[in-house]
Design a protein around this motif. Structure first.
Motif, PDB file in Angstrom:
ATOM      1  N   GLN A 178       6.271  -0.676   5.309  1.00 36.61           N
ATOM      2  CA  GLN A 178       5.793  -1.360   4.482  1.00 36.61           C
ATOM      3  C   GLN A 178       6.547  -2.492   3.789  1.00 36.61           C
ATOM      4  OE1 GLN A 178       2.289  -1.263   3.767  1.00 36.61           O
ATOM      5  NE2 GLN A 178       2.834  -3.104   2.394  1.00 36.61           N
ATOM      6  N   SER A 186      -7.409  -7.184   5.961  1.00 38.33           N
ATOM      7  CA  SER A 186      -7.481  -5.883   5.609  1.00 38.33           C
ATOM      8  C   SER A 186      -7.755  -5.600   4.015  1.00 38.33           C
ATOM      9  CB  SER A 186      -6.446  -4.905   6.345  1.00 38.33           C
ATOM     10  OG  SER A 186      -5.501  -4.995   5.764  1.00 38.33           O
ATOM     11  N   LYS A 187      -8.269  -4.502   3.599  1.00 40.37           N
ATOM     12  CA  LYS A 187      -8.050  -4.446   1.941  1.00 40.37           C
ATOM     13  C   LYS A 187      -6.725  -4.300   1.685  1.00 40.37           C
ATOM     14  CE  LYS A 187     -10.289  -1.361  -1.501  1.00 40.37           C
ATOM     15  NZ  LYS A 187      -9.085  -1.131  -2.117  1.00 40.37           N
ATOM     16  N   ASN A 188      -5.836  -3.326   2.667  1.00 45.73           N
ATOM     17  CA  ASN A 188      -4.613  -2.923   2.193  1.00 45.73           C
ATOM     18  C   ASN A 188      -3.865  -4.549   1.946  1.00 45.73           C
ATOM     19  OD1 ASN A 188      -4.869  -0.478   2.299  1.00 45.73           O
ATOM     20  ND2 ASN A 188      -4.126  -0.364   4.258  1.00 45.73           N
ATOM     21  N   TRP A 189      -3.982  -5.370   2.846  1.00 47.36           N
ATOM     22  CA  TRP A 189      -3.394  -6.692   2.549  1.00 47.36           C
ATOM     23  C   TRP A 189      -3.708  -7.406   1.492  1.00 47.36           C
ATOM     24  CZ3 TRP A 189      -1.527  -9.900   7.563  1.00 47.36           C
ATOM     25  CH2 TRP A 189      -0.542  -9.145   8.239  1.00 47.36           C
ATOM     26  N   ASP A 229      -4.929  -6.228  -1.208  1.00 44.71           N
ATOM     27  CA  ASP A 229      -4.211  -5.388  -2.552  1.00 44.71           C
ATOM     28  C   ASP A 229      -2.908  -5.670  -2.667  1.00 44.71           C
ATOM     29  OD1 ASP A 229      -7.036  -4.186  -2.900  1.00 44.71           O
ATOM     30  OD2 ASP A 229      -6.488  -2.359  -1.990  1.00 44.71           O
TER      31      ASP A 229
END
Length: 388
Positions: free
Chosen positions: A22, A44-47, A49
């Motif tokens: 990460q 993506s949602k992770n990116w 966020d």
């Protein structure tokens, strides 16, 4: 590890074989331009966020701050045409220019004025007069937000005379603040002042009781950010009579103080700038001086700490027989002065921009020429900082 999804088909690479730590992903993304990061939010949602997290926004801003651009608002005040906001960047010193579009839905009576540019946020004055309507704009993310209307207004019984403003970052409270100094005509020769501050974090205006009584602010210049304070050139009164001073507003404590300027400023125009994180003033010739005491040179003074702990002015540059057609408009990267040169070419007023290094006295001409009279110049860095 590769796996096959069927005969004759291309191999599908397992996601786990391409995964990165990460910290590595964060470091890579923090080096990318805002335009790319905005697109990558849909990966993506992770990116999404990650790139919206305060820690990431701060890390990206720190990298962007090492390579600032120059934001120019130009306009032809005599005719009212040919205006715009231009971004001048210096990749490999090619000085590319880009015309920026302000994403306001409604038409405005006048082209917006820039109040200040800090951390990728540009504060715009979108009012027809009295600096009474503002918008916060991030050119990188293309976000824009109209701010609530100020508290202090003009009335028939108490009309506003002049308004001065400034926009900066309050590191003590982690807040961006817009300061509005409103001058009303008093019964005597001195104007009556009221001051209000808008907090971007709290999204409210508040009037403050702090006053300064020893100076009149000079028109045409907005507050300049230096080390957590906003600074305006002013004409001294009472103990500072017949001298120019700087009115400085501490954004963290929300108090004013008066800073005397070198005596040479009495007979010249004064442009307050930030230089290497220090308060500085460029002193240049007046176009007209009724008493005949006009100066014909350019001087650049910087205020710094002396050995006894007191702040003192030191003279870095003196240029004799300075041309009145050269006018300082700001600094680029907090270390090079930006000058506007107005000359005559093909019987038209041509404005050119020059960079001047006060240390080695070298000059560089920016490859931009405009048929304009007026400029505003601000340092600008691309960021993900939200207008909210």
């Amino acid at each position: 590890m590769n796996s096959w999804s069927g005969s004759g088909r291309r191999p599908r690479i397992m996601a786990s074989s391409l995964s990165l730590p990460q910290n590595t992903i964060t470091d890579i993304l923090s080096r990318l331009p805002v335009k790319s990061l905005t697109r990558f939010k849909s990966v993506s949602k992770n990116w999404a966020d990650l790139t919206s997290a305060p820690a990431f926004i701060a890390a990206h801003l720190r990298r962007s701050s090492t390579d600032p651009s120059l934001l120019i608002r130009r306009y032809h005040s005599q005719s009212g045409w040919d205006y715009g906001i231009w971004l001048i960047t210096s990749p490999t010193l090619s000085y590319a220019t880009q015309l920026l579009r302000i994403p306001l839905e409604e038409s405005l009576p006048l082209f917006p004025k820039i109040v200040g540019s800090v951390d990728g946020l540009v504060c715009l004055d979108v009012s027809p007069c009295y600096a009474s309507d503002f918008a916060m704009w991030n050119p990188g993310t293309k976000q824009i937000k109209r701010l609530p209307l100020p508290l202090i207004t003009s009335s028939r019984d108490n009309p506003i005379w002049m308004v001065f403003q400034g926009f900066g970052f309050d590191s003590f409270n982690n807040d961006y603040k817009l300061v509005r100094i409103v001058s009303f005509r008093g019964n005597d020769a001195s104007p009556f002042l009221r001051v209000e501050v808008y907090s971007l974090r709290e999204a409210v205006w508040k009037e403050i009781e702090e006053r300064f009584e020893l100076a009149l602010l000079c028109g045409g210049q907005d507050g300049v950010v230096v080390d957590g304070s906003l600074n305006w050139a002013a004409i001294g009164l009472q103990g500072f009579a017949d001298r120019k001073v700087v009115i400085s507003f501490d954004m963290g404590r929300e108090v004013f103080k008066t800073i005397p300027l070198p005596p040479v400023t009495r007979y010249g125009n004064v442009k307050v700038v930030s230089y290497m994180g220090l308060l500085a003033v460029a002193v240049y010739p007046l176009v007209f001086a009724a008493n005949g005491n006009n100066m014909n040179r350019f001087e650049f003074w910087v205020q710094s700490d002396s050995e006894d702990g007191m702040k003192r002015w030191s003279n870095m540059v003196v240029v004799e027989n300075f041309s009145k057609s050269l006018v300082p408009v700001g600094t680029w990267g907090d270390r090079e002065l930006v000058f506007k040169h107005v000359g005559v070419r093909d019987r038209e007023n041509q404005s050119s921009l020059f960079l001047f290094d006060p240390v080695d006295h070298t000059t560089k001409r920016l490859p931009v020429d405009f048929v304009d009279i007026c400029f505003q110049g601000f340092s600008y860095v691309e960021s993900l900082v939200s207008v909210s």
